[in-house]
Scaffold this motif. Structure first.
Motif, PDB file in Angstrom:
ATOM      1  N   PRO A 209     -29.558  -2.604  13.173  1.00  8.84           N
ATOM      2  CA  PRO A 209     -28.654  -2.045  13.395  1.00  8.84           C
ATOM      3  C   PRO A 209     -27.148  -3.041  13.157  1.00  8.84           C
ATOM      4  N   VAL A 210     -26.202  -2.381  12.591  1.00  9.81           N
ATOM      5  CA  VAL A 210     -24.957  -3.060  12.313  1.00  9.81           C
ATOM      6  C   VAL A 210     -23.830  -2.492  13.015  1.00  9.81           C
ATOM      7  N   LEU A 211     -23.672  -1.117  13.348  1.00  9.04           N
ATOM      8  CA  LEU A 211     -22.515  -0.765  13.927  1.00  9.04           C
ATOM      9  C   LEU A 211     -23.178   0.201  15.106  1.00  9.04           C
ATOM     10  N   THR A 212     -22.254  -0.112  16.296  1.00 10.47           N
ATOM     11  CA  THR A 212     -22.804   0.566  17.573  1.00 10.47           C
ATOM     12  C   THR A 212     -21.506   1.533  17.996  1.00 10.47           C
TER      13      THR A 212
ATOM     14  N   VAL B  63     -10.505  -4.139  16.253  1.00 16.50           N
ATOM     15  CA  VAL B  63     -11.311  -5.256  16.064  1.00 16.50           C
ATOM     16  C   VAL B  63     -12.840  -5.219  16.387  1.00 16.50           C
ATOM     17  N   LEU B  64     -13.537  -5.551  15.289  1.00 12.84           N
ATOM     18  CA  LEU B  64     -14.951  -5.347  15.642  1.00 12.84           C
ATOM     19  C   LEU B  64     -15.554  -6.612  15.908  1.00 12.84           C
ATOM     20  N   TYR B  65     -16.361  -6.442  16.787  1.00 12.28           N
ATOM     21  CA  TYR B  65     -17.224  -7.970  16.885  1.00 12.28           C
ATOM     22  C   TYR B  65     -18.890  -7.276  16.895  1.00 12.28           C
ATOM     23  N   LYS B  66     -19.634  -8.040  16.039  1.00 11.88           N
ATOM     24  CA  LYS B  66     -21.155  -7.439  16.027  1.00 11.88           C
ATOM     25  C   LYS B  66     -21.261  -5.974  16.197  1.00 11.88           C
ATOM     26  N   GLY B  67     -20.546  -5.369  15.228  1.00  9.98           N
ATOM     27  CA  GLY B  67     -20.840  -3.867  15.331  1.00  9.98           C
ATOM     28  C   GLY B  67     -20.146  -3.248  16.381  1.00  9.98           C
TER      29      GLY B  67
END
Lengths: 275, 326, 600
Positions: C298-301, C496-500
């Motif tokens: 998984p990349v985006l949650t 801001v994205l962090y680990k998806g």
């Protein structure tokens, strides 16, 4: 490419490349005009002496039946060059076509094609060709097809790795995002960038095909009499080996000059592009 | 490293090698299907072929039944496959002997020739490959490049012919056909094998030498090589300690290809020197359309190829820390 | 004044260009470095900075010729001053390469590589070198200094490898250390740690340093003197503070201006009730999808964001944050495993083949690297013409005229249409890359790191162009970048994205002052500033209380790195989304007051 562009590229080749180019051009010309400039019909028993040496009448001497070696070589070259060129064209078209399908098609198509080709590539090409010859025989058409099929997996492997690499690049992604169809992706985006590296592979494969074809003919499994390619000429005259007859050396050397020439040309041409 | 730690460290590569072995076996089965389909099903009827045009339909039917040709192809394939797996690929149609017997007579000859050629060519190929890689673009490299380029392209019968002319006909040093006497002395043995080994070696040395050069050069272009040079590492240390360990993968693969060629591809050399090996056996099988023998030879060559590639893969896995720990 | 440690006079480096003519890539460069000083070589790509640095080791990349006078201590390039420079390599003069991940030999253990220089040059026995290496590892703040050397390069992160490489450079106690863009390949938050470690050990060793970089702000922290280079020539040399505060040369001024991106003139976007594009609860990843609908990798949650007509929304995150995956999902190149993407309220098909040509036309994507985003086999005219024909059915003269218009729009001469992209400069290629998207006349352009591969001055020009196009054409941007300054210059809204996961979103102004999400805080505080005392002022990091916890999808993804995490909350449940007074939404357990107080 324009005429002046070709001339400039030719001048830029190193000496070995120029020699290679000259040899390749020479054999292309011979393949086209050879039979017309032959001094004797290739099948005629022109000389009473067998395995005669070179003379002004018979530049390359006579063979085991007293036929003119030069005339036979000129017509044999057409078979060797023509048949190999045709076979390599078929092999490359099929191999590259399948490779493009694998590269732009769905995953399962790629898996299936790669798996099948992996299987075929596990059969060494000489062995594959022998099995096919044993099964189907070696008429002119069959022989061409057999040799072509033998080299499809090898071309596929190279072409697929090129095509898959290219298909992942951003310019193909952009075209995909635009909504372009698979055919466009394969032919307009991927294929044009494969041609240069493929050209080198096709040249090398041509060399292998010439060697395989002559090898088969040398073993008596290739071209069948009365047709004779350069490999057949070597085979016919093996009895002259002990005396070092020109009839055996000339066709063998002819094959070597063709294959070495192609190799030198490709090597020089690809190195120029890399640097 | 402690014993327990090393045991667990080997689990990763063992799994990978096991997987590759499984894959090779699956490929071999697929290959067998291809070979059987081409050689066993397509060329028409073996019974018809054996009896010739004059045979009556009854005679043919009887022979078909005797040979088991009346059974479905799938059944015949699996029986044949079972036979191959158990070491009994059937009866030769021409020699009227079990194929296994014919092959086992010739196998040692092929192994000897392949082994000797390997011993002769691999060291030379390494020398050529390393010498041209380190002098990339300079005179030595260019000369070696042209030489190997020509050697790869030479037809074997030309090399063989020239060798015979020079060493047998003119110099009278070596025999023009390879006959090994019973219980040969080392000298007799080497003399007998000198020419076929030389001729076979030409192609192998050139091919392998070029691939070793390419493998080393691919590594030389990587940033860690420049870093090593900037650490003051000598050329010798650079090649042997830094570059070669990383080039092991492609090099062993190239060796597998060359060795498989020696095993099954010595067709022309065996024919010219009348050497009774497996390759010329296969050519005879083609000429006489002896399908069981042909199929067995083809399977043997493919199996050898797959085995050599598997060994190469295993070596490459063990040489690469990333795969080794994967 | 004592004699300088390094003396360079009239240095020139010549290569053969493709047509065989000699080309000077470094021309008439002279400078001195006092013992113990750090000199920065600064310039854009092609300025010759790395070439000069390598010349100090008597090393030229293949085909290049060094001439001129170089002396380092008692060694000279021509060997006249006693010893030969090349013999000092790896011993008295050492080198830290740009990408440690590539510069370490992948098949050898790190400790062997780190101590190799000491062994080759005989400066220590194996045992001494090992002990020294462990000391250096500890000084460089590497974890487990005793055992980390037993690992292979692929097992460590880029920041760790870069520090190991510094240890390798210091193992022989050199007199001169050359750092070649040692933090360029790192994420900004990692860069701070590495810079701090470098500065500490270099000072402790008392070695002279040469620091090669394109980044003035980084150099300001590390160097005493700056040498500004442009196309192989020296433009200015002076003390750091002087160069930063009162630059003399025009080129230096341009560099400085470009290093401080200014907010591009942007229209205030009228708050529209209906967004142009909305992304709702997107999950996406690679590999096979399991029964719960989650991808193997998984990349985006659960990513949600909206873009108004004509708006510019920035998505920012480090490598691995999944920011490019957002663009791929919106473009239909990757089907999400959950969630929807809607255009003007209409849900779009999951992948390209489920969308109409008109829908595809309205969203265009532009990739980072124009070298691989433009087909080398096609001319500029072909590339643009294809889009015109595909979406607008334009051909012949009409298409040609439109191609010329487009080229004019991106400030390129019309004659360029017949050229192949390989003949263009980096900035020109990126403009063509943009023009291809514009040819479709889209409503939204997805810009995936479009300025990251460019030099600062060119980057400024492209940002300017993007702002202009937005103003003139009303096109909206989803602007993806790892660089918060770039995003702030162009975008009205920032995610801001962090680990998806989306950890924070809000208007640009909300990012001007705390409270932030702790990760945003780290990100902003890690961007080096153009003053010499910034690095010293960056507070030593608070330890993260949950550094030992593995990252989990059921908790805050930032937990293992968060300095303000609290037990009983952060390590138990997923954080809530809090609205701050400034209008930004923050995914955190801590309250607004706590975040405002505890910021770094």
């Amino acid at each position: 490419m324009t005429v002046s562009g070709i001339l400039r590229a030719t001048r830029a080749l190193p000496l070995s490349g120029k020699i290679g180019l000259a040899l390749v051009l020479f054999w292309i010309v011979i393949a086209i005009v050879g039979p017309f400039i032959a001094p004797y019909p290739p099948g005629s028993f022109a000389n009473e002496e067998v395995f005669a040496g070179a003379s002004s009448q018979f530049w390359l001497g006579s063979d085991f039946l007293g036929r003119d070696v030069l005339s036979r070589l000129l017509s044999g070259a057409r078979f060797t060059v023509g048949l190999s060129a045709l076979a390599v064209a078929i092999a490359a078209s099929i191999g590259t076509g399948i490779a493009l399908t694998a590269a732009v098609g769905p995953r399962w198509v790629d898996e299936l094609l790669s798996r099948s080709m992996d299987t075929l590539i596990s059969i060494p090409s000489k062995i594959f060709a022998l099995v096919l010859v044993a099964a189907f025989g070696s008429s002119l058409v069959l022989l061409t097809l057999i040799i072509a099929i033998t080299y499809v997996p090898g071309n596929f492997r190279i072409a697929r790795s090129l095509a898959v690499g290219l298909a992942q690049l951003d310019f193909v992604e952009v075209a995909r995002a635009r909504g372009e169809g698979r055919l466009y992706l394969a032919l307009s985006e991927v294929l044009p960038n494969m041609i240069r590296p493929l050209f080198a592979d096709i040249g090398l494969r041509f060399v292998f095909i010439v060697l395989l074809l002559s090898g088969l003919s040398f073993l008596g499994l290739g071209l069948q009499p009365p047709d004779a390619d350069l490999g057949s000429l070597v085979r016919e005259n093996t009895s002259g080996l002990a005396e070092g007859a020109l009839a055996i050396m000339a066709p063998a050397a002819a094959i070597a000059s063709l294959t070495v020439g192609v190799n030198l040309l490709i090597d020089a041409a690809t190195q120029g592009k890399v640097q | 490293m402690s014993g327990a730690a090393s045991a667990s460290a080997w689990r990763g590569p063992a799994k990978l090698v096991l997987k590759r072995t499984g894959l090779a076996l699956v490929t071999l089965v697929l290959v067998s299907a291809v070979i059987f389909t081409i050689s066993g099903l397509l060329p028409g009827d073996a019974a018809q072929e054996l009896l010739g045009q004059g045979a009556t339909p009854e005679q043919i039917a009887a022979l078909r039944q005797e040979m088991g040709l009346d059974r479905p192809a799938v059944v015949r394939y699996f029986e044949w496959l079972r036979g191959i797996a158990l070491g009994d690929p059937g009866q030769s149609l021409v020699a009227n002997k079990p194929v296994a017997e014919i092959i086992s007579e010739r196998l040692p000859n092929t192994l000897t020739l392949a082994g000797l050629t390997t011993l002769f060519s691999v060291p030379i190929a390494f020398l050529i490959g390393i010498a041209s890689a380190v002098s990339r673009g300079k005179g030595t490299d260019r000369a070696l490049n042209i030489a190997t380029l020509a050697m790869v392209a030479l037809p074997e019968f030309l090399v063989a012919t020239i060798a015979v002319l020079v060493f047998s006909v003119k110099l009278l040093w070596l025999p023009s056909i390879t006959i090994v006497p019973q219980d040969p002395t080392l000298w007799e043995f080497l003399r007998a094998y000198a020419m076929p080994v030389m001729v076979l070696g030409v192609g192998v040395i050139a091919q392998l030498g070029r691939m070793i050069r390419a493998a080393i050069i691919a590594e030389l272009d990587r940033p860690y090589v420049e870093m090593a040079r900037l650490k003051g590492v000598s050329q010798r240390r650079l090649i042997f300690r830094h570059v070669l360990p990383n080039a092991v993968g492609p090099i062993v693969n190239a060796m597998a290809l060359s060795l498989s060629y020696l095993f099954g591809g010595a067709i022309i050399v065996e024919t010219i020197f009348s050497y009774p090996g497996l390759a010329s056996l296969m050519v005879n099988a083609v000429t006489s359309r002896d399908m069981p023998l042909l199929q067995a030879c083809a399977m043997l060559f493919c199996a050898t190829y797959l085995l050599l590639v598997l060994i190469a893969d295993t070596v490459a896995i063990l040489a690469n820390p990333r795969l080794r720990q994967g | 004044m004592p004699a300088p440690h390094v003396v360079v006079r009239n240095l020139a480096v010549t290569v053969r260009s493709s047509d065989g003519a000699p080309l000077r890539i470094v021309d008439d460069v002279s400078f001195n470095i006092q013992r113990g000083d750090v000199l920065a070589l600064i310039g854009e790509s092609g300025s010759g900075k790395t070439t000069i640095a390598l010349a100090l080791m008597g090393y030229a990349r293949s085909g290049a010729q060094i001439s001129g006078q170089i002396e380092v201590g008692s060694a000279a390039f021509d060997g006249k001053a006693g010893a030969d420079l090349a013999a000092q390599r790896g011993h008295r003069i050492t080198y830290v390469a740009q990408s440690a991940a590539a510069a370490f030999n992948p098949s050898r253990r790190l400790i062997e590589q780190v101590i190799e220089p000491a062994l080759i040059h005989g400066t220590a026995t194996s045992a001494e070198a090992r002990a020294h290496a462990v000391e250096l590892f500890a000084a460089l703040a590497l974890p487990n200094p005793e055992t980390i050397g037993n690992r292979y390069p692929h097992e460590l992160s880029g920041g760790q490898l870069q520090r190991l490489m510094a240890a390798m450079a210091l193992i022989t106690r050199p007199e001169l250390v050359i750092f070649d863009e040692p933090t360029t390949a790192l994420d900004v938050t990692t860069q701070v740690e590495v810079l701090q470690a470098f500065r500490k050990v270099v000072r402790e060793q008392g070695a002279t340093g040469v620091y090669v970089s394109h980044d003035l702000a980084v150099v300001a922290q590390m160097a005493d003197q700056i040498l500004v280079l442009n196309r192989g020539k020296v433009r200015e040399q002076n003390a750091v503070r002087v160069v930063l505060e009162t630059p003399e040369d025009d080129y230096t001024k341009t560099l400085l201006a470009a290093a401080r991106p200014v907010v591009k003139a942007a229209l205030p976007v009228a708050a529209v009730s209906k967004p142009l594009l909305s992304i709702d609860g997107i999950c996406a990843g690679y590999g096979p999808v399991d029964r719960q609908g989650r991808a193997a990798h998984p990349v985006l949650t659960d990513v949600t964001l909206q873009i108004g007509r004509g708006a510019a929304v920035g998505v920012i995150g480090e490598s691995g944050s999944g920011k490019s995956t957002v663009a791929r999902v919106v473009a239909g190149l990757l089907a999400p495993t959950a969630g929807t993407v809607s255009l003007d309220g209409q849900p779009l098909g999951a992948s390209v083949k489920d969308r109409s040509r008109e829908e595809l036309r309205r969203i265009q994507i532009v990739f980072q690297n124009a070298d691989i985003a433009l087909n080398p086999a096609h001319s500029v005219g072909d590339i643009l013409g294809r889009v015109l024909r595909f979406y607008h059915g334009m051909q012949g003269h009409q298409a040609q005229a439109r191609v010329a218009e487009l080229l004019d729009l991106i400030r390129l001469p019309a004659g360029i249409a017949d050229r192949r992209c390989s003949e263009l400069s980096g900035g020109q290629k990126q403009r063509v890359n943009l023009a291809r998207a514009l040819a479709a006349e889209p409503d939204l352009i997805l810009c995936d790191e479009v300025t990251s591969a460019l030099d600062t001055v060119v980057r400024e020009a492209i940002l300017e162009l993007l702002a202009e196009l937005r103003r003139d054409l009303g096109v909206a941007y989803l602007f993806i970048s790892h660089d918060i300054a770039t995003v702030q210059a162009l975008c009205d809204e920032i995610v801001v994205l962090y680990k998806g996961t989306r950890v924070e979103s809000g208007a640009r102004d909300a990012y001007a002052a705390p409270p932030f999400h702790p990760y945003t805080d780290l990100l902003i505080s890690s961007v080096p500033e153009l003053r010499t005392d910034w690095l010293s002022e960056v507070a030593a990091k608070h330890g993260a209380p949950f550094a030992h916890r593995p990252e989990s999808a059921d908790l805050c993804r930032f937990l293992p790195r968060c300095p303000v995490a609290v037990a009983g909350q952060c390590d138990v449940t997923l954080p809530p989304l809090r609205m701050m007074a400034a209008g930004n939404a923050v995914l955190c357990h801590r309250t607004e007051a706590e975040l405002a107080r505890d910021h770094m």
